[in-house]
Design a protein around this motif. Structure first.
Motif, mmCIF file in Angstrom:
data_model
loop_
_atom_site.group_PDB
_atom_site.id
_atom_site.type_symbol
_atom_site.label_atom_id
_atom_site.label_comp_id
_atom_site.label_asym_id
_atom_site.label_seq_id
_atom_site.Cartn_x
_atom_site.Cartn_y
_atom_site.Cartn_z
ATOM 1 N N GLN A 171 0.834 -1.201 0.000
ATOM 2 C CA GLN A 171 0.000 0.000 0.000
ATOM 3 C C GLN A 171 0.870 1.253 0.000
ATOM 4 O O GLN A 171 1.932 1.292 0.619
ATOM 5 N N TRP A 172 0.406 2.258 -0.748
ATOM 6 C CA TRP A 172 1.003 3.590 -0.739
ATOM 7 C C TRP A 172 0.165 4.425 0.210
ATOM 8 O O TRP A 172 -1.055 4.509 0.054
ATOM 9 N N ALA A 173 0.798 5.035 1.190
ATOM 10 C CA ALA A 173 0.023 5.695 2.238
ATOM 11 C C ALA A 173 0.854 6.763 2.944
ATOM 12 O O ALA A 173 2.024 6.978 2.625
ATOM 13 N N ASN A 174 0.222 7.410 3.903
ATOM 14 C CA ASN A 174 0.935 8.294 4.825
ATOM 15 C C ASN A 174 0.931 7.651 6.203
ATOM 16 O O ASN A 174 0.048 6.848 6.524
ATOM 17 N N GLU A 204 4.631 13.431 9.991
ATOM 18 C CA GLU A 204 3.857 12.703 8.975
ATOM 19 C C GLU A 204 4.716 12.604 7.728
ATOM 20 O O GLU A 204 5.383 13.568 7.350
ATOM 21 N N PHE A 205 4.708 11.429 7.099
ATOM 22 C CA PHE A 205 5.452 11.285 5.848
ATOM 23 C C PHE A 205 4.750 10.283 4.946
ATOM 24 O O PHE A 205 3.861 9.536 5.375
ATOM 25 N N LEU A 206 5.137 10.289 3.680
ATOM 26 C CA LEU A 206 4.574 9.367 2.705
ATOM 27 C C LEU A 206 5.517 8.183 2.541
ATOM 28 O O LEU A 206 6.737 8.326 2.623
ATOM 29 N N TRP A 207 4.930 7.029 2.287
ATOM 30 C CA TRP A 207 5.748 5.841 2.058
ATOM 31 C C TRP A 207 4.944 4.776 1.362
ATOM 32 O O TRP A 207 3.767 4.960 1.039
ATOM 33 N N GLN A 208 5.608 3.638 1.135
ATOM 34 C CA GLN A 208 4.908 2.419 0.756
ATOM 35 C C GLN A 208 5.274 1.374 1.782
ATOM 36 O O GLN A 208 6.371 1.411 2.356
ATOM 37 N N GLU A 209 4.347 0.474 2.028
ATOM 38 C CA GLU A 209 4.624 -0.637 2.943
ATOM 39 C C GLU A 209 4.057 -1.915 2.353
ATOM 40 O O GLU A 209 2.881 -2.015 2.058
ATOM 41 N N GLY A 210 4.945 -2.875 2.125
ATOM 42 C CA GLY A 210 4.519 -4.169 1.644
ATOM 43 C C GLY A 210 4.271 -5.099 2.814
ATOM 44 O O GLY A 210 4.993 -5.065 3.818
ATOM 45 N N HIS A 211 3.252 -5.921 2.689
ATOM 46 C CA HIS A 211 2.911 -6.881 3.753
ATOM 47 C C HIS A 211 2.533 -8.196 3.078
ATOM 48 O O HIS A 211 1.522 -8.267 2.379
ATOM 49 N N THR A 212 3.348 -9.228 3.279
ATOM 50 C CA THR A 212 3.110 -10.486 2.583
ATOM 51 C C THR A 212 2.999 -11.653 3.557
ATOM 52 O O THR A 212 3.551 -11.625 4.653
ATOM 53 N N ALA A 213 2.254 -12.671 3.117
ATOM 54 C CA ALA A 213 2.031 -13.877 3.922
ATOM 55 C C ALA A 213 2.434 -15.100 3.102
ATOM 56 O O ALA A 213 2.139 -15.178 1.905
ATOM 57 N N HIS A 214 3.096 -16.055 3.770
ATOM 58 C CA HIS A 214 3.664 -17.208 3.068
ATOM 59 C C HIS A 214 3.425 -18.498 3.846
ATOM 60 O O HIS A 214 3.209 -18.481 5.062
ATOM 61 N N VAL A 266 9.905 1.894 1.951
ATOM 62 C CA VAL A 266 10.739 3.081 1.789
ATOM 63 C C VAL A 266 9.819 4.290 1.835
ATOM 64 O O VAL A 266 8.618 4.190 1.590
ATOM 65 N N SER A 267 10.394 5.450 2.132
ATOM 66 C CA SER A 267 9.566 6.644 2.329
ATOM 67 C C SER A 267 10.155 7.853 1.618
ATOM 68 O O SER A 267 11.199 7.779 0.951
ATOM 69 N N THR A 268 9.488 8.986 1.816
ATOM 70 C CA THR A 268 9.949 10.245 1.229
ATOM 71 C C THR A 268 11.296 10.686 1.788
ATOM 72 O O THR A 268 11.872 11.652 1.276
ATOM 73 N N ARG A 269 11.818 10.011 2.809
ATOM 74 C CA ARG A 269 13.169 10.362 3.261
ATOM 75 C C ARG A 269 14.211 10.058 2.183
ATOM 76 O O ARG A 269 15.324 10.590 2.214
ATOM 77 N N LEU A 270 13.832 9.213 1.192
ATOM 78 C CA LEU A 270 14.724 8.974 0.065
ATOM 79 C C LEU A 270 15.054 10.276 -0.662
ATOM 80 O O LEU A 270 16.151 10.433 -1.204
ATOM 81 N N ILE A 271 14.097 11.208 -0.678
ATOM 82 C CA ILE A 271 14.352 12.496 -1.329
ATOM 83 C C ILE A 271 15.448 13.240 -0.581
ATOM 84 O O ILE A 271 16.341 13.844 -1.199
ATOM 85 N N GLY A 272 15.402 13.194 0.747
ATOM 86 C CA GLY A 272 16.455 13.814 1.540
ATOM 87 C C GLY A 272 17.803 13.198 1.250
ATOM 88 O O GLY A 272 18.817 13.903 1.114
ATOM 89 N N GLY A 273 17.851 11.873 1.138
ATOM 90 C CA GLY A 273 19.096 11.197 0.826
ATOM 91 C C GLY A 273 19.613 11.566 -0.550
ATOM 92 O O GLY A 273 20.815 11.789 -0.742
ATOM 93 N N LEU A 274 18.722 11.639 -1.510
ATOM 94 C CA LEU A 274 19.088 12.011 -2.879
ATOM 95 C C LEU A 274 19.755 13.382 -2.910
ATOM 96 O O LEU A 274 20.787 13.578 -3.566
#
Length: 491
Positions: free
Chosen positions: A148-151, A167-177, A273-281
């Motif tokens: 999901q893409w969310a805040n 508050e920040f934007l990110w994506q979070e994957g959640h998987t079941a196996h 990963v989140s919008t902090r990637l922009i800061g790193g960039l």
């Protein structure tokens, strides 16, 4: 325009803030600790998001969306998880306002108290695993691969634009196996997706590794990470992928009937990963004149600025440049023809330099006569005169050259700032005088890790994957160690 930016050597933190604010990426908001992402900054996030979203779908994941609010009781079900996030949670206690009878505006209606408080999403494991209980009954329902893409909200008191906000934007994957092996393979696969994105799109070299027990995600069995190095010698965690074992499945009673028709708890992962990637960039590539953006994710790859006197020259330039723009777009290049008359060409040059546009093309009446244009690279500031014939192909090649150059420059800096030390005295000296990653022996105990952190503000960033096994002694305690780990001060 560059005079408005604080030099890195003078004040690195202010330099960073100057680039974010004056480069038009973000602004401060009326809500303390939160930021407004401006259109140019959001366009950068969209470019990053689109690449990642495509990679997630290529690996079989589907997007979904889960509620922003999480019942408080859900966080109580996994002890390590609630302990890890308790101090960062924003809590909703009431659901209605009313006018103050004393004329003081609106107040919280005391009669509108929620029966159970709601937590504003700091991360979604609990609400998602409560949902998965209804989605998973059999091995036929597995694997379940959802993103999901969310805040999210994590109540930070000391904030910095993009790097750490409430508050920040990110994506979070959640998987079941169905098995631990499948879940671990998923965790490693997504770590590789992040590493590939960082290096091939952001032009940011990363080190893949695993976190120590004290640095793991709350509730994880193991946390994998990618670590990057900024120009000031500090590290930045650029992405994490967590093997959650069966912890959340047991907490929320998510069981499935396996092929032997026996009930078992599913195995889980989460990654983000989140919008902090922009800061790193920004901190990896940019300079004292402004932003420097890698072409593959730059919102605008090429800008064309006309130089003319009078309507006749302008009309002739428009005709030719419109053809060039069409050719560049056909080649898949994001291009803008800035023919506005609000500002002089020199102002535009400085503005697009500040915004980090990889390639600037300037073309005037005399250039048109000679069938050439002046092309400037943002990364090296090199200028060249190129023929208008076949220009689109040359610009495509140039963008790739810039992409590769940015990566090599960052990698050379990173590699030259990985230092091996064998004593605590050396460790402190390198931290204070050089910075970067320090490869040092550690005795493996959280007590030693904490003492080093308290004394130096340096943490173990990761234990690199495929780390060479090397007998040695801990830099602090002198106890035996089987391998070096990477320390650094970090954001």
């Amino acid at each position: 325009m560059s005079k408005e930016i604080t030099a890195r050597s003078e004040d690195y933190s202010k330099w960073y803030n100057d680039l974010v604010l004056k480069g038009g990426l973000a602004d401060y908001s009326a809500v303390r600790g939160c930021m407004v992402i401006k259109p140019y900054g959001y366009a950068l996030w969209e470019a990053m998001r689109d690449v990642l979203d495509s990679k997630f779908k290529e690996t079989g994941h589907q997007n979904a969306y889960f509620p922003l609010f999480i019942p408080k009781s859900f966080l109580s079900k996994e002890a390590a998880h609630v302990e890890g996030f308790a101090k960062e949670c924003a809590v909703v206690t009431h659901y209605r306002l009313k006018n103050d009878p004393n004329g003081g505006g609106v107040i919280v209606d005391p009669d509108a108290k929620l029966e159970e408080e709601l937590i504003v999403r700091p991360t979604s494991e609990t609400i998602i695993w409560n949902t998965y209980k209804d989605w998973i009954q059999s091995y036929r329902d597995l694997p379940l691969l959802v993103n999901q893409w969310a805040n999210v909200v994590r109540w930070e008191m000391r904030t910095r634009l993009f790097l750490r906000t409430a508050e920040f934007l990110w994506q979070e994957g959640h998987t079941a196996h169905a098995t631990a092996e499948e879940a671990i393979a998923e965790t490693e696969q997504m770590l590789n997706v992040y590493a590939d994105f960082s290096e091939h799109y952001m032009a940011v070299p990363v080190i893949k590794g695993v976190k120590t027990a004290s640095e793991r995600f709350a509730g994880a069995v193991n946390t994998y990470c990618v670590e990057a190095l900024m120009q000031d010698g500090k590290a930045l965690q650029a992405g994490t992928s967590h093997f959650l074992g069966q912890n959340f499945a047991k907490a929320f009673d998510v069981q499935f009937s396996n092929k032997e028709n026996k009930l078992d708890y599913v195995w889980a992962t989460s990654w983000g990963v989140s919008t902090r990637l922009i800061g790193g960039l920004i901190m990896v590539h940019s300079d004292d004149q402004g932003l420097v953006l890698p072409p593959r994710i730059a919102p605008l790859q090429v800008v064309i600025v006309p130089i003319y006197k009078g309507a006749d020259q302008k009309a002739a330039l428009d005709e030719k440049v419109n053809t060039i723009v069409a050719e560049l777009k056909k080649a898949g290049i994001r291009v803008k023809y800035d023919d506005s008359d609000n500002n002089r060409p020199g102002w535009k040059f400085a503005e697009y330099e500040l915004k980090g546009v990889p390639v600037r093309i300037a073309i005037g009446a005399r250039d048109l006569e000679n069938n050439v244009a002046e092309v400037a690279r943002r990364d090296t500031k090199e200028k060249m005169s190129l023929s208008l014939d076949g220009l689109a192909g040359r610009i495509s090649d140039l963008l790739e050259e810039i992409q590769q150059n940015l990566f090599e420059k960052a990698k050379n800096y990173r590699d030259s700032h990985i230092t091996r030390v064998d004593t605590f005295e050396e460790f402190e000296k390198v931290l204070d005088e050089k910075g970067g990653f320090i490869a040092a022996h550690w005795d493996g105990t959280p007590e030693t890790e904490e003492i080093i952190k308290e004394r130096t503000k340096a943490t173990i960033r990761c234990i690199p994957l495929d780390n060479p096994q090397e007998a040695g002694t801990c830099i602090l305690t002198g106890k035996p160690s089987k391998e070096r780990v990477l320390f650094a001060r970090a954001y």
